[in-house]
Design an enzyme around this catalytic site. Structure first.
Site, short mmCIF file in Angstrom:
data_model
loop_
_atom_site.label_atom_id
_atom_site.label_comp_id
_atom_site.label_asym_id
_atom_site.label_seq_id
_atom_site.Cartn_x
_atom_site.Cartn_y
_atom_site.Cartn_z
N ASP A 30 -26.67 -14.03 -66.76
CA ASP A 30 -26.18 -13.00 -67.66
C ASP A 30 -26.12 -13.48 -69.11
O ASP A 30 -26.51 -12.77 -70.04
CB ASP A 30 -24.78 -12.53 -67.21
CG ASP A 30 -24.81 -11.99 -65.79
OD1 ASP A 30 -25.91 -11.70 -65.29
OD2 ASP A 30 -23.74 -11.86 -65.19
N TYR B 48 -17.90 -13.66 -54.06
CA TYR B 48 -19.05 -14.21 -54.79
C TYR B 48 -19.10 -15.74 -54.59
O TYR B 48 -20.14 -16.30 -54.26
CB TYR B 48 -18.93 -13.86 -56.28
CG TYR B 48 -20.06 -14.35 -57.14
CD1 TYR B 48 -21.11 -13.52 -57.49
CD2 TYR B 48 -20.08 -15.67 -57.60
CE1 TYR B 48 -22.16 -13.98 -58.28
CE2 TYR B 48 -21.11 -16.14 -58.38
CZ TYR B 48 -22.15 -15.28 -58.73
OH TYR B 48 -23.18 -15.75 -59.51
C1 GLA Z 1 -23.37 -11.95 -61.45
C2 GLA Z 1 -23.39 -13.37 -62.02
C3 GLA Z 1 -24.81 -13.88 -62.21
C4 GLA Z 1 -25.65 -13.69 -60.95
C5 GLA Z 1 -25.48 -12.27 -60.40
C6 GLA Z 1 -26.17 -12.10 -59.07
O1 GLA Z 1 -23.91 -11.05 -62.40
O2 GLA Z 1 -22.73 -13.40 -63.26
O3 GLA Z 1 -24.78 -15.24 -62.58
O4 GLA Z 1 -25.35 -14.65 -59.98
O5 GLA Z 1 -24.13 -11.90 -60.26
O6 GLA Z 1 -27.53 -12.19 -59.22
#
Ligand code: GLA
Length: 385
Positions: A176, A228
Site C-alpha cells: 500500500d 490478517y
Molecule cells: C492490506 C495490507 C497489504 C497487503 C493486502 C493484501 O492492504 O496493507 O500489505 O498485504 O492487505 O494483499
C-alpha cells in the site's frame, strides 16, 4: 471532490484550527490492487494502481519539537506529542499512523521538527482502499519537505510500513505504501516485493471500452484484529516447513506446495503461489493490450482468496457473483479481506446494468445498497499547494 478541492479544504481546516496559513498541503492517494493479494509479505508480486481520491495533510513548521494533529474526519481536540517522546504504545487512535511515521523517521536518524498538521480525506476509511497508507505517506511527504529530510520515496514507503507494523501494530506488507508513493497516472505498478524493483505497466481501461468498478460492500475490516496476522504467520510457517525463505521462492515450483502435510497450510500456500503466477500472467496480457483477458484471472484470484486463503466475506462473494452473472469480465475482493471493497472489470456500456444487478442482489438479502465508483489509474502522492 477533486484532489485540489480537497487540498483547499484541508488548508481551510488548518487555518480555522490554528489561526495561521499552512506552509503547504501534501496529498497521497488510496489504491486499488488489480491483482496480487496477500503476496506482498511473502516477497511476491503485486499490481496496484493509485486512485484519484486520498488523504490531504495541510502542514506548517512551528518552533520546538512537538507535532500537533487534527483531522476533519475525527472529532475532538488536536493531539500534541513531542517527537522525542514518540514510542510505540504512546497512542492507539487514528493518530498512531501519522505519528508512527514521525517515529520511524526519527528511528532512522532523521529529525522531523515541530509541525502542526490538519488532515482531510475524500476516501472511505476501512473500505480496503488503503486509507491508512495514504495518511502515513501524505504525513511523511509533508514532514520530509518541511524539514528538508532527503528521504527517497522507496525509503519513505519502507518507513511508513515500519510505522504501520511497529507503531500502529498492523502486521501488513509493503504494497500500500509503495502504491501511494510510486504509481504513475495511466499505469499500474508491478512491484516485486522481494527485490523492491518496480515497473509501470500501462492500464487504460477506457481505451478498451472497459471500466474498473470499485464496489464498497459496506462491511468494515480491521487489519489489527488478528486474522490478517494469522494468515501472515501461516505463510511464514508454510515456507519454513518447505525449507525456503518465503513462498515467493517456489513460484516456479507450485507442486511443492503439495508436500505440506497440514491441509490448512497447504491451502494458504497454494493461494500465494498461484496468485504470484496470476500477477505475472496479468502483466503479460496487459503488455499485449489484452486487458479484457485479465478478467478471468481476477475471478480465479477471488476463488482462491475465498476457498484457499479464506479471507473473503459474504457481501464480497455476493457482489462478485452478481457482477459476473450480469456480464462483468472478472471480479474479486480486494485488500486484506473480511470487509472492504470488490473490484470488477466491466464493459463500459454494461456498467449501469452490472451495478443494478449487484444492488438487486444486496436488496434481496436486506443489505444496504453498496457504493460503486469508477477507479481511474492516477498520479501518486505529491504536494498540491
Ligand atoms: C492490506 C495490507 C497489504 C497487503 C493486502 C493484501 O492492504 O496493507 O500489505 O498485504 O492487505 O494483499
Amino acid at each position: 471532490m477533486t484532489a485540489t478541492a480537497l487540498a483547499d479544504r484541508a488548508a481551510a481546516g488548518y487555518s480555522a484550527r490554528y489561526g495561521a496559513e499552512p506552509d503547504g498541503v501534501w496529498f497521497a492517494p488510496g489504491r486499488v490492487n488489480l491483482i496480487g493479494e496477500h503476496t506482498d509479505y511473502s516477497g511476491g508480486f503485486v499490481l496496484p494502481f493509485a486512485l484519484g481520491s486520498g488523504v490531504a495533510v495541510a502542514a506548517g513548521r512551528v518552533p520546538g519539537g512537538a507535532l500537533t494533529l487534527c483531522s476533519r474526519q475525527e472529532a475532538g481536540e488536536p493531539v500534541t506529542v513531542a517527537v522525542d517522546a514518540l514510542r510505540p504504545g504512546v497512542t492507539a487512535g487514528w493518530e498512531a499512523y501519522p505519528l508512527g511515521v514521525a517515529w520511524a523517521l526519527r528511528e532512522a536518524g532523521w529529525r522531523p521538527g515541530g509541525t502542526r498538521m490538519a488532515v482531510d480525506a475524500n476516501l472511505a476509511m476501512g473500505a480496503g482502499l488503503s486509507s491508512s497508507a495514504a495518511l502515513e505517506c501524505a504525513t511523511g511527504l509533508a514532514l520530509c519537505e518541511l524539514h528538508d529530510l532527503r528521504v527517497t520515496r522507496a525509503e519513505l514507503a519502507a518507513l511508513a510500513s515500519r510505522a504501520e507494523n511497529d507503531f500502529a501494530c498492523a502486521p501488513t506488507g509493503i504494497m500500500d505504501q509503495s502504491a501511494t508513493l510510486l504509481c504513475h497516472a495511466g499505469h499500474a505498478l508491478l512491484l516485486d516485493c522481494r527485490s523492491g524493483a518496480t515497473e509501470p505497466v500501462q492500464l487504460d481501461p477506457g481505451a478498451a471500452g472497459l471500466a474498473l468498478l470499485v464496489i464498497d460492500t459496506g462491511a468494515r475490516h480491521q487489519l489489527t484484529d488478528g486474522r490478517y496476522g494469522e494468515r501472515r504467520r501461516s505463510c511464514e510457517e508454510a515456507a519454513r516447513q518447505l525449507g525456503v525463505s518465503s513462498l515467493r521462492e517456489i513460484t516456479d515450483r507450485p507442486d511443492e506446495v503439495e508436500l505440506l502435510s497440514d491441509s490448512r497450510l497447504r491451502r494458504r500456500a497454494r493461494h500465494v503461489v498461484s496468485e504470484n503466477r496470476r500477477v505475472l500472467d496479468a502483466v503479460a496480457l496487459l503488455r499485449r493490450g489484452a486487458l479484457g483477458d485479465v478478467g478471468p484471472l481476477l475471478t480465479r484470484s477471488h476463488a482462491s482468496l475465498r476457498d484457499d486463503f479464506e479471507v473473503s466475506w459474504p457481501e464480497a462473494d455476493v457482489a462478485v457473483d452478481a457482477a459476473l452473472a450480469a456480464g462483468a469480465l472478472g471480479a474479486r475482493m480486494m485488500g486484506g479481506g473480511f470487509g472492504g471493497s470488490v473490484l470488477a472489470l466491466v464493459p463500459e456500456d454494461q456498467r449501469d446494468a452490472i451495478e443494478a444487478a449487484v444492488d438487486a442482489a444486496y436488496a434481496e438479502r436486506g443489505w444496504a445498497k453498496p457504493a460503486a465508483s469508477l477507479a481511474v489509474p492516477s498520479e501518486s502522492a505529491r504536494r498540491l499547494r
